[in-house]
Scaffold this active site. Structure first.
Site, PDB file in Angstrom:
ATOM      1  N   HIS A  89      15.424   9.198 -29.152  1.00 49.71           N
ATOM      2  CA  HIS A  89      15.772   9.427 -30.560  1.00 49.71           C
ATOM      3  C   HIS A  89      15.775  10.923 -30.814  1.00 49.71           C
ATOM      4  O   HIS A  89      14.765  11.610 -30.602  1.00 49.71           O
ATOM      5  CB  HIS A  89      14.781   8.724 -31.487  1.00 49.71           C
ATOM      6  N   GLU A  92      13.027  13.260 -32.753  1.00 50.95           N
ATOM      7  CA  GLU A  92      11.619  13.195 -32.355  1.00 50.95           C
ATOM      8  C   GLU A  92      11.307  14.310 -31.364  1.00 50.95           C
ATOM      9  O   GLU A  92      11.001  14.090 -30.197  1.00 50.95           O
ATOM     10  CB  GLU A  92      11.327  11.801 -31.800  1.00 50.95           C
ATOM     11  N   ARG A 149      19.076  10.619 -35.636  1.00 53.96           N
ATOM     12  CA  ARG A 149      18.335   9.714 -34.745  1.00 53.96           C
ATOM     13  C   ARG A 149      19.163   9.218 -33.556  1.00 53.96           C
ATOM     14  O   ARG A 149      18.679   9.158 -32.423  1.00 53.96           O
ATOM     15  CB  ARG A 149      17.854   8.518 -35.576  1.00 53.96           C
ATOM     16  N   HIS A 220       8.023   8.471 -27.895  1.00 50.97           N
ATOM     17  CA  HIS A 220       8.632   8.566 -29.231  1.00 50.97           C
ATOM     18  C   HIS A 220       7.659   9.236 -30.203  1.00 50.97           C
ATOM     19  O   HIS A 220       6.537   9.571 -29.853  1.00 50.97           O
ATOM     20  CB  HIS A 220       8.935   7.165 -29.778  1.00 50.97           C
ATOM     21  N   GLU A 294       4.079   6.250 -29.430  1.00 52.15           N
ATOM     22  CA  GLU A 294       4.482   6.878 -30.688  1.00 52.15           C
ATOM     23  C   GLU A 294       3.461   7.983 -30.967  1.00 52.15           C
ATOM     24  O   GLU A 294       2.308   7.706 -31.304  1.00 52.15           O
ATOM     25  CB  GLU A 294       4.505   5.862 -31.836  1.00 52.15           C
TER      26      GLU A 294
END
Length: 359
Positions: A89, A92, A149, A220, A294
């Site tokens: 993405h 990020e 994104r 991510h 994440e």
């Protein structure tokens, strides 16, 4: 007098030279555009030719090279492998920063750390610093594109929007939940599974070597989570308990570094349901230890994490990733040693050799 002036000039040039070297040293605690990351990858090979090589394994929609660093000690034996990708993405930015930090750390430690050297002898690390190259470069264009994104492929003929969410495009319960078929949506999964060259590149490369990979880590942000398969709540990984146990211990390793709490669970349990993720695809290929990281934070800065948080974020995530990787290694190679020993003992017994005759 001339000697004094000359000596002063030498001292000045020495100081300036040292400052120049310091200035050009790669800064792992700032965000870098794609051109600098590409140059850094080349430098990693140049500085570590005995253990690092670059492989191009695909092209983006805009025909840019998708590259990874392969890191490991050379061996005549067939080695196992660890996969890590960052930047699927575009917005990020902390993810590519982490991949670069991870590479630096393993290269800095393997010569003196016996465990890391052992793992690099048994396994190769395949690290893609930026998977979504087109999207990442677009996110650097200006302030209006910073939060982009998706990739940069055009939508269907009747759509004026660009981009497919690459982490909804993999062939893993594709299009069933957590997506929007509005091509302007951030979670548009594409026309069909594997429609995008970036996701095809991963599946072709990893899929052709799936028996070698012990672990698949995709990085991510944000949310401070360790996600296990599956994103679709109608499915549960057959090794869910193992994934959770290893993930919880990785989260504890993360917490010990800077006190940050990472929650562990499947996406429906701790985030939201989704489908078509690379993590789920990897698990369906038989790679047993698959996780989505994440990274920081919990929403204060979101995707625009300040640069002063790069170092602590990378330090804690490295500790968590290293726990998972070490577990994957030890589970495989400790078991292999035990199996070999048991086989040898069986052979010896069959030959009539006992402990007494060995003394």
């Amino acid at each position: 007098m001339l000697y004094s002036v000359g000596l002063s000039l030498v001292v000045l040039l020495t100081v300036l030279g040292a400052e120049t070297v310091e200035r050009v040293e790669y800064d792992y605690y700032k965000y870098h555009p794609m051109e600098e990351i590409t140059a850094w990858m080349d430098e990693m090979v140049k500085s570590n030719p005995e253990v690092v090589s670059i492989e191009e394994y695909g092209k983006s929609y805009e025909n840019r090279a998708i590259k990874l660093l392969k890191i490991g000690l050379k061996s005549e034996k067939e080695k196992k492998a660890i996969w890590m990708d960052c930047g699927i993405h575009a917005r990020e930015w902390i993810a590519p920063a982490f991949c670069q930090y991870f590479v630096r750390q393993i290269l800095a430690t393997y010569k003196t750390d016996t465990k890391m050297k052992e793992m690099m002898a048994d396994m190769d690390f395949y690290v893609t610093p930026v998977l979504n190259v087109d999207g990442y470069m677009y996110s650097w264009k200006d302030n209006t594109t910073r939060l982009w994104r998706k990739n940069r492929s055009p939508g269907p003929a009747d759509c004026n929007c660009y981009g497919t969410d690459l982490n909804r495009n993999f062939n893993a319960t594709w299009g069933t939940i957590g997506v929007s078929f509005n091509c302007c949506s951030e979670t548009y999964p594409g026309r069909n599974p594997m429609s995008e060259p970036e996701s095809k590149a991963v599946t072709n490369y990893v899929g052709s070597r799936k028996d070698h990979f012990l672990c698949f880590l995709t990085i991510h942000s944000y949310g401070q989570l360790l996600l296990v398969p599956f994103g679709n709540p109608n499915y549960t990984a057959d090794n869910y308990d193992e994934l959770m146990e290893v993930g919880q211990k990785a989260a504890e390793a993360i917490r010990k570094v800077h006190g940050k709490v990472y929650r562990v669970g499947s996406s429906p349990e701790v985030l939201y349901p989704n489908s078509g993720s690379s993590r789920d695809w990897a698990r369906m290929q038989g790679i047993t230890l698959t996780y989505t990281f994440e990274l920081r934070d919990n929403g204060t800065f979101g995707f625009e994490l300040p640069e002063d948080q790069i170092q602590p974020t990378c330090e804690e995530a490295y500790s968590g990733a290293l726990h998972i990787i070490t577990y994957a290694h030890d589970k495989t190679f400790s078991s292999a040693v035990a199996t070999a020993a048991a086989t040898l003992w069986t052979v010896l017994l069959a030959a009539g050799v006992t402990g007494a005759t060995l003394v």
